[in-house]
Scaffold this motif. Structure first.
Motif, PDB file in Angstrom:
ATOM      1  N   LEU A   1       0.840  -1.193   0.000  1.00 41.74           N
ATOM      2  CA  LEU A   1       0.000   0.000   0.000  1.00 41.74           C
ATOM      3  C   LEU A   1       0.872   1.239   0.000  1.00 41.74           C
ATOM      4  CD1 LEU A   1      -1.416  -2.259   2.087  1.00 41.74           C
ATOM      5  CD2 LEU A   1      -3.159  -0.485   2.201  1.00 41.74           C
ATOM      6  N   ASP A   2       0.305   2.361  -0.481  1.00 46.87           N
ATOM      7  CA  ASP A   2       1.006   3.624  -0.292  1.00 46.87           C
ATOM      8  C   ASP A   2       0.559   4.238   1.029  1.00 46.87           C
ATOM      9  OD1 ASP A   2      -1.454   4.880  -0.683  1.00 46.87           O
ATOM     10  OD2 ASP A   2      -0.967   5.631  -2.678  1.00 46.87           O
TER      11      ASP A   2
ATOM     12  N   LEU B   1      -1.703  -1.120  -3.858  1.00 51.82           N
ATOM     13  CA  LEU B   1      -0.975  -1.088  -5.120  1.00 51.82           C
ATOM     14  C   LEU B   1      -0.732  -2.480  -5.686  1.00 51.82           C
ATOM     15  CD1 LEU B   1       1.694   1.605  -4.141  1.00 51.82           C
ATOM     16  CD2 LEU B   1      -0.569   1.961  -5.149  1.00 51.82           C
ATOM     17  N   ALA B   2      -0.591  -3.469  -4.822  1.00 54.97           N
ATOM     18  CA  ALA B   2      -0.366  -4.848  -5.259  1.00 54.97           C
ATOM     19  C   ALA B   2      -0.691  -5.781  -4.104  1.00 54.97           C
ATOM     20  CB  ALA B   2       1.083  -5.043  -5.716  1.00 54.97           C
ATOM     21  N   GLN B   3      -1.058  -7.018  -4.426  1.00 57.53           N
ATOM     22  CA  GLN B   3      -1.322  -8.012  -3.391  1.00 57.53           C
ATOM     23  C   GLN B   3      -1.107  -9.394  -3.991  1.00 57.53           C
ATOM     24  OE1 GLN B   3      -6.192  -7.555  -4.000  1.00 57.53           O
ATOM     25  NE2 GLN B   3      -5.329  -7.552  -1.971  1.00 57.53           N
ATOM     26  N   ASN B   4      -0.747 -10.337  -3.146  1.00 56.49           N
ATOM     27  CA  ASN B   4      -0.547 -11.688  -3.650  1.00 56.49           C
ATOM     28  C   ASN B   4      -1.859 -12.468  -3.627  1.00 56.49           C
ATOM     29  OD1 ASN B   4      -0.887 -12.369  -0.953  1.00 56.49           O
ATOM     30  ND2 ASN B   4       1.233 -13.019  -0.637  1.00 56.49           N
ATOM     31  N   ALA B   5      -1.806 -13.698  -4.130  1.00 61.47           N
ATOM     32  CA  ALA B   5      -3.026 -14.496  -4.252  1.00 61.47           C
ATOM     33  C   ALA B   5      -3.660 -14.775  -2.897  1.00 61.47           C
ATOM     34  CB  ALA B   5      -2.706 -15.805  -4.978  1.00 61.47           C
TER      35      ALA B   5
ATOM     36  N   ALA C   1       8.915   1.313   3.730  1.00 68.01           N
ATOM     37  CA  ALA C   1      10.055   1.698   2.909  1.00 68.01           C
ATOM     38  C   ALA C   1      10.729   2.895   3.577  1.00 68.01           C
ATOM     39  CB  ALA C   1       9.595   2.045   1.493  1.00 68.01           C
ATOM     40  N   PRO C   2      12.028   3.146   3.291  1.00 62.59           N
ATOM     41  CA  PRO C   2      12.737   4.229   3.974  1.00 62.59           C
ATOM     42  C   PRO C   2      12.039   5.574   3.883  1.00 62.59           C
ATOM     43  CG  PRO C   2      14.290   2.857   2.768  1.00 62.59           C
ATOM     44  CD  PRO C   2      12.908   2.378   2.399  1.00 62.59           C
ATOM     45  N   GLU C   3      11.398   5.882   2.740  1.00 63.32           N
ATOM     46  CA  GLU C   3      10.733   7.176   2.600  1.00 63.32           C
ATOM     47  C   GLU C   3       9.378   7.197   3.287  1.00 63.32           C
ATOM     48  OE1 GLU C   3      11.867   5.335   0.148  1.00 63.32           O
ATOM     49  OE2 GLU C   3      13.682   6.417  -0.414  1.00 63.32           O
ATOM     50  N   GLY C   4       8.855   6.018   3.688  1.00 62.23           N
ATOM     51  CA  GLY C   4       7.569   5.968   4.374  1.00 62.23           C
ATOM     52  C   GLY C   4       6.376   6.096   3.456  1.00 62.23           C
ATOM     53  N   GLU C   5       6.569   6.109   2.120  1.00 59.56           N
ATOM     54  CA  GLU C   5       5.470   6.324   1.187  1.00 59.56           C
ATOM     55  C   GLU C   5       4.820   5.018   0.730  1.00 59.56           C
ATOM     56  OE1 GLU C   5       7.815   8.372  -1.572  1.00 59.56           O
ATOM     57  OE2 GLU C   5       7.555  10.336  -0.660  1.00 59.56           O
ATOM     58  N   GLN C   6       5.546   3.921   0.807  1.00 59.72           N
ATOM     59  CA  GLN C   6       4.980   2.621   0.481  1.00 59.72           C
ATOM     60  C   GLN C   6       5.320   1.660   1.601  1.00 59.72           C
ATOM     61  OE1 GLN C   6       6.273   1.390  -3.425  1.00 59.72           O
ATOM     62  NE2 GLN C   6       5.102   2.984  -4.466  1.00 59.72           N
TER      63      GLN C   6
END
Length: 287
Positions: free
Chosen positions: A126-127, A133-137, A249-254
């Motif tokens: 997620l953002d 934004l994406a997910q597994n089965a 993530a390091p930027e905290g956006e995702q």
């Protein structure tokens, strides 16, 4: 930012060490035969930043006033600071760092690679606004697929407050808890993004659609969601208890969200059953 104060001693030390690392030729200045100061002279930094030498010297002596954001931007350019160093400079000066570019819908390759390796554990990317934004089965089987629907329909915060069917998958006594989690996390993103158009539009739309959201938003509770416990009422495998671990993530956006079995539960067995029954759509998409 509320609660931020200037750390003059640390600011002075950081400025001095950054100044000493910049070579005069990199800043377009002549080296000269009699230069004994490593890096730039204080007067040269002041010249490059278009400020008085006395002002800059007082900053390095930990006795200057709090620099304005414009002054900090000029110092960051003069000292050739990278993004992390620039943000550190702002924080030492008691100022909010400039908002960086939003991550958008492009998923970081490292996160996608990690998601591909998680075949037996539900996981989503997620953002920071709550857009899936994406997910597994396994995540599609557990939570339903939402990555191909409209802008607001794939946003978990919007679905929670605007689509009553989205809450049917969770125990009613836990709804208030989840509401506060969603709003506090979005409030943190709002502050981090500096009110950019995407987060402003989402907050305005949520406020108009949900009185509950508007009331919680007015409380100004802030909390980045890093881990939580939840229960999903799945229509096929029954109640599923979950530990939610959020890897930022390091930027905290995702962020990568992992749904793992809590100790002492039968969630692992229900995961195995999910892998057999496949994807079950049990939530109505809200536009």
């Amino acid at each position: 930012m509320i609660g931020m104060t200037i750390d003059r001693r640390e600011l002075a030390d950081f400025l001095r060490r950054c100044r000493e690392r910049v070579r005069p030729q990199d800043a377009g200045l002549p080296v000269g035969p009699r230069r004994r100061t490593p890096g730039l002279r204080r007067e040269e930094v002041a010249q490059l930043a278009a400020m008085s030498a006395d002002y800059y010297i007082r900053l390095e002596q930990a006795r200057g006033p709090q620099p304005s954001p414009q002054m900090l931007a000029a110092l960051a350019r003069a000292l050739r600071l990278g993004g992390d160093e620039r943000d550190h400079l702002y924080l030492l000066a008691g100022r909010r760092p400039p908002a960086g570019p939003a991550a958008g819908a492009h998923v970081a390759p490292g996160l996608l690679h990690l998601l591909d390796q998680l075949t037996g554990t539900p996981a989503q990317i997620l953002d920071d606004l709550g857009n899936v934004l994406a997910q597994n089965a396994m995540a599609r089987a557990l939570l339903g697929g939402v990555c191909t629907v409209s802008e607001h329909g794939r946003n978990v915060v919007w679905r929670w407050f605007a689509d009553p069917a989205a809450r049917a998958a969770y125990p009613a006594e836990e709804h208030a808890y989840y509401s506060r989690l969603h709003v506090a996390d979005l409030r943190a993103a709002y502050g981090r993004r500096g009110g950019d158009p995407a987060v402003t539009r989402l907050v305005e739309r949520l406020s108009g659609a949900s009185e509950e959201f508007a009331e919680l938003w007015a409380r100004h509770e802030v909390g980045v969601r890093r881990h939580s416990r939840m229960r999903v009422l799945h229509p096929v495998v029954g109640p599923v208890d979950l530990d939610c671990q959020v890897l930022l993530a390091p930027e905290g956006e995702q962020r990568l969200v992992l749904f793992t079995p809590p100790p002492g539960t039968d969630t692992g067995e229900r995961f195995a059953l999910l892998g057999v029954v496949g994807t079950e759509q049990f939530a109505t998409t809200a536009d």
